[in-house]
Design a protein around this motif. Structure first.
Motif, PDB file in Angstrom:
ATOM      1  N   ASP A 171       0.898  -1.146   0.000  1.00  0.00           N
ATOM      2  CA  ASP A 171       0.000   0.000   0.000  1.00  0.00           C
ATOM      3  C   ASP A 171       0.944   1.205   0.000  1.00  0.00           C
ATOM      4  O   ASP A 171       1.513   1.578   1.039  1.00  0.00           O
ATOM      5  N   VAL A 172       1.141   1.813  -1.148  1.00  0.00           N
ATOM      6  CA  VAL A 172       2.214   2.792  -1.291  1.00  0.00           C
ATOM      7  C   VAL A 172       2.041   4.011  -0.379  1.00  0.00           C
ATOM      8  O   VAL A 172       2.991   4.413   0.295  1.00  0.00           O
ATOM      9  N   PRO A 173       0.867   4.637  -0.309  1.00  0.00           N
ATOM     10  CA  PRO A 173       0.745   5.767   0.614  1.00  0.00           C
ATOM     11  C   PRO A 173       1.054   5.375   2.062  1.00  0.00           C
ATOM     12  O   PRO A 173       1.730   6.127   2.778  1.00  0.00           O
ATOM     13  N   ALA A 174       0.606   4.197   2.487  1.00  0.00           N
ATOM     14  CA  ALA A 174       0.897   3.734   3.844  1.00  0.00           C
ATOM     15  C   ALA A 174       2.383   3.478   4.026  1.00  0.00           C
ATOM     16  O   ALA A 174       2.960   3.782   5.083  1.00  0.00           O
ATOM     17  N   LEU A 175       3.018   2.908   3.011  1.00  0.00           N
ATOM     18  CA  LEU A 175       4.455   2.644   3.074  1.00  0.00           C
ATOM     19  C   LEU A 175       5.232   3.952   3.232  1.00  0.00           C
ATOM     20  O   LEU A 175       6.154   4.052   4.060  1.00  0.00           O
ATOM     21  N   LEU A 176       4.876   4.951   2.436  1.00  0.00           N
ATOM     22  CA  LEU A 176       5.553   6.243   2.537  1.00  0.00           C
ATOM     23  C   LEU A 176       5.363   6.848   3.921  1.00  0.00           C
ATOM     24  O   LEU A 176       6.291   7.439   4.485  1.00  0.00           O
ATOM     25  N   GLU A 199      -3.206   9.741  -4.391  1.00  0.00           N
ATOM     26  CA  GLU A 199      -2.933   9.386  -3.006  1.00  0.00           C
ATOM     27  C   GLU A 199      -1.431   9.299  -2.749  1.00  0.00           C
ATOM     28  O   GLU A 199      -0.932   9.694  -1.688  1.00  0.00           O
ATOM     29  N   THR A 200      -0.705   8.776  -3.737  1.00  0.00           N
ATOM     30  CA  THR A 200       0.743   8.658  -3.607  1.00  0.00           C
ATOM     31  C   THR A 200       1.392  10.031  -3.514  1.00  0.00           C
ATOM     32  O   THR A 200       2.275  10.264  -2.684  1.00  0.00           O
ATOM     33  N   LEU A 201       0.966  10.953  -4.359  1.00  0.00           N
ATOM     34  CA  LEU A 201       1.530  12.299  -4.346  1.00  0.00           C
ATOM     35  C   LEU A 201       1.231  13.014  -3.031  1.00  0.00           C
ATOM     36  O   LEU A 201       2.089  13.740  -2.501  1.00  0.00           O
ATOM     37  N   SER A 212       3.665  12.769 -18.881  1.00  0.00           N
ATOM     38  CA  SER A 212       3.761  12.602 -17.437  1.00  0.00           C
ATOM     39  C   SER A 212       4.000  13.939 -16.754  1.00  0.00           C
ATOM     40  O   SER A 212       3.407  14.244 -15.710  1.00  0.00           O
ATOM     41  N   LEU A 213       4.865  14.743 -17.340  1.00  0.00           N
ATOM     42  CA  LEU A 213       5.162  16.055 -16.773  1.00  0.00           C
ATOM     43  C   LEU A 213       3.921  16.943 -16.788  1.00  0.00           C
ATOM     44  O   LEU A 213       3.624  17.635 -15.796  1.00  0.00           O
ATOM     45  N   THR A 214       3.184  16.910 -17.886  1.00  0.00           N
ATOM     46  CA  THR A 214       1.943  17.690 -17.967  1.00  0.00           C
ATOM     47  C   THR A 214       0.955  17.260 -16.899  1.00  0.00           C
ATOM     48  O   THR A 214       0.323  18.096 -16.229  1.00  0.00           O
ATOM     49  N   HIS A 215       0.819  15.959 -16.709  1.00  0.00           N
ATOM     50  CA  HIS A 215      -0.114  15.447 -15.696  1.00  0.00           C
ATOM     51  C   HIS A 215       0.287  15.915 -14.299  1.00  0.00           C
ATOM     52  O   HIS A 215      -0.571  16.335 -13.503  1.00  0.00           O
ATOM     53  N   LEU A 216       1.567  15.862 -13.989  1.00  0.00           N
ATOM     54  CA  LEU A 216       2.020  16.301 -12.672  1.00  0.00           C
ATOM     55  C   LEU A 216       1.750  17.775 -12.473  1.00  0.00           C
ATOM     56  O   LEU A 216       1.326  18.204 -11.378  1.00  0.00           O
ATOM     57  N   ARG A 217       1.966  18.577 -13.487  1.00  0.00           N
ATOM     58  CA  ARG A 217       1.726  20.013 -13.364  1.00  0.00           C
ATOM     59  C   ARG A 217       0.240  20.315 -13.181  1.00  0.00           C
ATOM     60  O   ARG A 217      -0.134  21.235 -12.453  1.00  0.00           O
ATOM     61  N   GLN A 218      -0.612  19.525 -13.805  1.00  0.00           N
ATOM     62  CA  GLN A 218      -2.052  19.739 -13.691  1.00  0.00           C
ATOM     63  C   GLN A 218      -2.599  19.295 -12.342  1.00  0.00           C
ATOM     64  O   GLN A 218      -3.623  19.807 -11.900  1.00  0.00           O
ATOM     65  N   THR A 219      -1.924  18.344 -11.713  1.00  0.00           N
ATOM     66  CA  THR A 219      -2.419  17.818 -10.436  1.00  0.00           C
ATOM     67  C   THR A 219      -1.707  18.415  -9.239  1.00  0.00           C
ATOM     68  O   THR A 219      -2.069  18.135  -8.090  1.00  0.00           O
ATOM     69  N   ALA A 220      -0.676  19.241  -9.497  1.00  0.00           N
ATOM     70  CA  ALA A 220       0.080  19.843  -8.389  1.00  0.00           C
ATOM     71  C   ALA A 220      -0.796  20.825  -7.594  1.00  0.00           C
ATOM     72  O   ALA A 220      -1.640  21.495  -8.150  1.00  0.00           O
TER      73      ALA A 220
END
Length: 244
Positions: free
Chosen positions: A166-171, A207-209, A236-244
């Motif tokens: 569970d990545v968010p839990a792991l982080l 959730e990971t971000l 991928s870069l566009t997606h990250l910028r849109q969700t930041a």
């Protein structure tokens, strides 16, 4: 979180033209990149820093085995690396708590030497460090408990999910130990060719971000991709910028 890209993603282009490849990454809007095989690319990376508005705050280089570690540190300093990450260790050792603790001690020793050069060292996971369970936890968590506070982890969030985490839990469990994350997407199988641009696969990316909000660098990576690699990175870069 600052956005970077793992240069292994564009390894085919790098093999033909390092400077041209770095230039293309800069054209996409990237100002950070994470090289691999640091010793091999040392001189080209120094040249790239002089030519382009880009830096290399982290790098992958095997150093936990039999290696000239002073030479690795010299290359890291020349390139401007802050986080020196070993990208892989023998999967069989992650099923043996004794071998895992010995590996942690080796990493701690490397960390002490690297600290004198102003560099922090760390480890990057694949799926097997999470698939292996030791003492009621993932092998990666057992390993993390043995590390000196100055040692960092670069969690590959995709491979952690493939390994069953569970990545968010792991982080959350690993806390401030995690200073970098690899960000990728896909069908969550071990088939690297099924990887996809961020936001178009099965990763719980939002959730990971959120769980990685305190991480210094989020590193876009494709181990493989069926489409054009630079277009995949751009998406991928566009997606990250849109969700930041």
């Amino acid at each position: 979180m600052e956005i970077s890209v793992q240069m292994y993603s564009v390894r085919e282009a790098l093999a033909h033209d390092v400077q041209g490849t770095v230039g293309r990454l800069v054209e996409l809007g990237l100002t950070h990149a994470e090289p691999y095989q640091l010793l091999e690319y040392r001189d080209e990376l120094v040249r790239a820093r002089e030519q382009f508005p880009i830096d290399f705050p982290s790098a992958h280089q095997s150093f936990l085995g039999d290696v000239d570690f002073p030479a690795v540190l010299e290359a890291a300093q020349a390139v401007g690396v802050q986080y020196l990450i070993d990208p892989f260790w023998n999967p069989a050792d992650w099923t043996d708590a004794g071998k895992l603790r010995a590996l942690a001690e080796t990493l701690n020793q490397r960390a002490a030497a690297a600290a004198e050069a102003g560099i922090r060292v760390g480890y990057h996971n694949h799926h097997f460090e999470l698939a292996s369970r030791l003492e009621g936890r993932t092998a990666l968590e057992v390993f993390a408990e043995e590390l000196d506070p100055q040692v960092v982890l670069e969690v590959d969030t995709y491979w952690a999910a493939v390994g069953g985490a569970d990545v968010p839990a792991l982080l959350g469990a690993l806390g401030d130990r995690v200073q970098l994350v690899h960000l990728k997407d896909g069908d969550l199988s071990q088939d690297a060719s099924a990887q996809l641009p961020l936001g178009s696969g099965k990763m719980p990316l939002a959730e990971t971000l959120r769980a990685a909000s305190g991480v210094h660098y989020g590193v876009i990576e494709f181990d493989d991709y069926a489409g054009d690699m630079f277009e995949g990175i751009a998406a991928s870069l566009t997606h990250l910028r849109q969700t930041a």
